[in-house]
Design a protein around this motif. Sequence first.
Motif, mmCIF file in Angstrom:
data_model
loop_
_atom_site.group_PDB
_atom_site.id
_atom_site.type_symbol
_atom_site.label_atom_id
_atom_site.label_comp_id
_atom_site.label_asym_id
_atom_site.label_seq_id
_atom_site.Cartn_x
_atom_site.Cartn_y
_atom_site.Cartn_z
ATOM 1 N N ALA A 75 26.042 61.164 53.964
ATOM 2 C CA ALA A 75 26.475 61.439 55.431
ATOM 3 C C ALA A 75 27.583 62.224 55.629
ATOM 4 C CB ALA A 75 27.045 60.140 56.272
ATOM 5 N N ALA A 76 28.838 62.083 54.390
ATOM 6 C CA ALA A 76 29.773 63.001 54.497
ATOM 7 C C ALA A 76 29.510 64.598 54.069
ATOM 8 C CB ALA A 76 30.521 62.783 53.531
ATOM 9 N N HIS A 134 47.292 43.496 50.456
ATOM 10 C CA HIS A 134 48.309 42.333 50.527
ATOM 11 C C HIS A 134 49.604 42.995 50.633
ATOM 12 C CE1 HIS A 134 49.293 42.375 46.301
ATOM 13 N NE2 HIS A 134 48.261 42.703 46.036
ATOM 14 N N TYR A 135 49.731 44.108 49.786
ATOM 15 C CA TYR A 135 51.178 44.473 49.951
ATOM 16 C C TYR A 135 51.574 45.622 50.777
ATOM 17 C CZ TYR A 135 48.358 48.553 47.610
ATOM 18 O OH TYR A 135 47.360 49.396 47.239
ATOM 19 N N ASP A 136 50.595 46.326 51.614
ATOM 20 C CA ASP A 136 50.984 47.096 52.634
ATOM 21 C C ASP A 136 50.447 46.924 53.846
ATOM 22 O OD1 ASP A 136 48.753 48.246 51.935
ATOM 23 O OD2 ASP A 136 49.503 50.172 51.455
ATOM 24 N N LEU A 137 49.327 45.928 54.002
ATOM 25 C CA LEU A 137 48.682 45.506 55.249
ATOM 26 C C LEU A 137 47.877 46.488 55.636
ATOM 27 C CD1 LEU A 137 51.363 43.446 57.117
ATOM 28 C CD2 LEU A 137 49.630 42.591 55.569
ATOM 29 N N ARG A 138 47.448 47.423 54.874
ATOM 30 C CA ARG A 138 46.220 48.513 55.363
ATOM 31 C C ARG A 138 45.019 47.750 55.454
ATOM 32 N NH1 ARG A 138 45.602 52.649 50.777
ATOM 33 N NH2 ARG A 138 46.299 50.969 49.676
ATOM 34 N N LEU A 139 44.233 48.014 56.384
ATOM 35 C CA LEU A 139 42.849 47.471 56.633
ATOM 36 C C LEU A 139 41.995 48.137 55.750
ATOM 37 C CD1 LEU A 139 42.704 47.164 60.720
ATOM 38 C CD2 LEU A 139 42.837 45.344 58.840
ATOM 39 N N LYS A 140 41.008 47.453 55.055
ATOM 40 C CA LYS A 140 40.013 48.047 54.291
ATOM 41 C C LYS A 140 38.478 47.269 54.508
ATOM 42 C CE LYS A 140 42.525 50.712 51.638
ATOM 43 N NZ LYS A 140 42.038 52.198 51.533
ATOM 44 N N PRO A 141 37.564 47.878 54.414
ATOM 45 C CA PRO A 141 37.522 49.347 53.768
ATOM 46 C C PRO A 141 37.669 50.197 55.097
ATOM 47 C CG PRO A 141 35.261 48.281 54.566
ATOM 48 C CD PRO A 141 36.337 47.072 54.559
ATOM 49 N N ASP A 142 38.056 51.562 54.435
ATOM 50 C CA ASP A 142 38.118 52.602 55.400
ATOM 51 C C ASP A 142 37.040 53.157 56.139
ATOM 52 O OD1 ASP A 142 41.146 53.046 54.593
ATOM 53 O OD2 ASP A 142 40.372 53.882 52.842
ATOM 54 N N ILE A 143 35.901 52.966 55.272
ATOM 55 C CA ILE A 143 34.547 53.267 55.938
ATOM 56 C C ILE A 143 33.492 52.368 55.467
ATOM 57 C CG2 ILE A 143 34.860 55.774 56.084
ATOM 58 C CD1 ILE A 143 33.518 56.270 53.493
ATOM 59 N N VAL A 144 32.382 52.190 56.087
ATOM 60 C CA VAL A 144 31.389 51.304 55.576
ATOM 61 C C VAL A 144 30.088 52.037 55.671
ATOM 62 C CG1 VAL A 144 32.498 49.244 56.265
ATOM 63 C CG2 VAL A 144 31.180 50.392 57.915
ATOM 64 N N CYS A 145 29.246 51.820 54.658
ATOM 65 C CA CYS A 145 27.833 52.234 55.033
ATOM 66 C C CYS A 145 26.812 51.070 54.566
ATOM 67 C CB CYS A 145 27.844 53.574 53.873
ATOM 68 S SG CYS A 145 28.324 54.916 54.484
ATOM 69 N N PRO A 146 25.522 51.091 55.082
ATOM 70 C CA PRO A 146 24.637 50.149 54.783
ATOM 71 C C PRO A 146 24.530 49.967 53.132
ATOM 72 C CG PRO A 146 23.731 51.733 56.595
ATOM 73 C CD PRO A 146 24.980 52.317 55.989
ATOM 74 N N PHE A 193 29.727 40.797 49.419
ATOM 75 C CA PHE A 193 30.148 41.693 48.255
ATOM 76 C C PHE A 193 30.994 42.725 48.370
ATOM 77 C CE2 PHE A 193 25.600 42.925 48.753
ATOM 78 C CZ PHE A 193 25.953 44.406 49.082
ATOM 79 N N SER A 194 31.464 43.006 49.661
ATOM 80 C CA SER A 194 32.168 44.125 50.240
ATOM 81 C C SER A 194 33.735 43.749 49.734
ATOM 82 C CB SER A 194 31.824 44.653 51.496
ATOM 83 O OG SER A 194 30.853 45.408 51.529
ATOM 84 N N SER A 195 34.761 44.636 49.454
ATOM 85 C CA SER A 195 36.058 44.471 49.542
ATOM 86 C C SER A 195 36.457 44.177 50.973
ATOM 87 C CB SER A 195 36.808 45.393 48.810
ATOM 88 O OG SER A 195 36.433 45.477 47.613
ATOM 89 N N LYS A 196 37.389 43.211 51.166
ATOM 90 C CA LYS A 196 37.735 43.288 52.690
ATOM 91 C C LYS A 196 39.444 43.396 52.562
ATOM 92 C CE LYS A 196 34.086 40.132 53.672
ATOM 93 N NZ LYS A 196 33.453 40.111 52.504
ATOM 94 N N GLY A 197 39.843 43.619 53.422
ATOM 95 C CA GLY A 197 41.572 43.803 53.834
ATOM 96 C C GLY A 197 41.934 42.781 54.764
ATOM 97 N N ALA A 251 25.133 51.923 48.903
ATOM 98 C CA ALA A 251 26.228 52.410 49.925
ATOM 99 C C ALA A 251 26.722 53.488 49.541
ATOM 100 C CB ALA A 251 27.019 51.269 50.136
ATOM 101 N N THR A 252 27.136 53.722 48.275
ATOM 102 C CA THR A 252 27.786 54.950 47.976
ATOM 103 C C THR A 252 26.781 56.284 48.260
ATOM 104 O OG1 THR A 252 29.014 53.791 46.504
ATOM 105 C CG2 THR A 252 29.027 56.148 46.028
ATOM 106 N N PRO A 253 25.744 56.133 47.826
ATOM 107 C CA PRO A 253 24.955 57.567 47.918
ATOM 108 C C PRO A 253 24.736 57.829 49.439
ATOM 109 C CG PRO A 253 23.494 56.134 47.224
ATOM 110 C CD PRO A 253 24.930 55.495 46.830
ATOM 111 N N LEU A 254 24.541 56.753 50.434
ATOM 112 C CA LEU A 254 24.579 56.907 51.827
ATOM 113 C C LEU A 254 25.634 57.481 52.532
ATOM 114 C CD1 LEU A 254 22.472 53.566 52.652
ATOM 115 C CD2 LEU A 254 21.562 55.990 53.084
ATOM 116 N N CYS A 255 26.846 56.735 52.118
ATOM 117 C CA CYS A 255 28.027 57.418 52.476
ATOM 118 C C CYS A 255 28.297 58.944 52.279
ATOM 119 C CB CYS A 255 29.318 56.574 51.984
ATOM 120 S SG CYS A 255 29.560 55.199 52.971
ATOM 121 N N ALA A 256 28.028 59.214 50.734
ATOM 122 C CA ALA A 256 28.138 60.589 50.350
ATOM 123 C C ALA A 256 27.236 61.574 51.032
ATOM 124 C CB ALA A 256 27.910 60.822 48.789
#
Length: 199
Positions: free
Chosen positions: A195-196, A138-150, A131-135, A188-193
């Motif tokens: 950690a940051a 398409h328009y600039d070939l950036r890799l996604k996601p920038d960060i991942v968390c459990p 269910f995560s977004s993946k890169g 995942a969001t609160p774990l990333c927040a």
Amino acid sequence: ATTDFGGTMTDYDFTLDLVLSEPLEGCETITSSGVSGKILLIKRGTCTFVSKALNAQNAGASAVIVYNNDGAAFIMGGTDASITIPAVMIHQTSGEALKALIDAGDTVTVHVPVQTVSAALALSMYNLVDFSSKGPVHYDLRLKPDIVCPGSRIRSANSDGTANSNQCGAYSDASGGAVLEMSGTSMATPLCAGAAGVV
């Protein structure tokens, strides 16, 4: 992909025949013949995964395979302590192929070796959950996601639903404790927040 409820797949090693659910989505009482002691094949849709698994268990099924109605498999969410049989989800294409075999009158036998399941689960930490977004984008070939968390099968405090009780509810499986196992960006969001914030 496994589930947030029911039996743990690593506790099983079985070879059983597959029976197609009637109704196909398994949202009502299962009327398929010969379900007892078999694996029930159910299509995703209409009702919760918990309802499907519980209906299968009540019909006597030993396990459940739910096939997606929209692409790849993912971990099925939900909680119900009364569900004791294991359940897994498979890709839409695989499920439709199995259904076609059963519809054609073929006997389909499923073998789940515990060693293979255990190895797959052990390696799951290295996979990006479905269910995560993946890169790349398409328009600039950036890799996604920038960060991942459990964010899959995370245990979190579980309220008992009473605003003024200040009590947590019981963990919905047999392990006990006032926690609930959940998956998603809400985990995942609160774990990333957090950690940051520490960094």
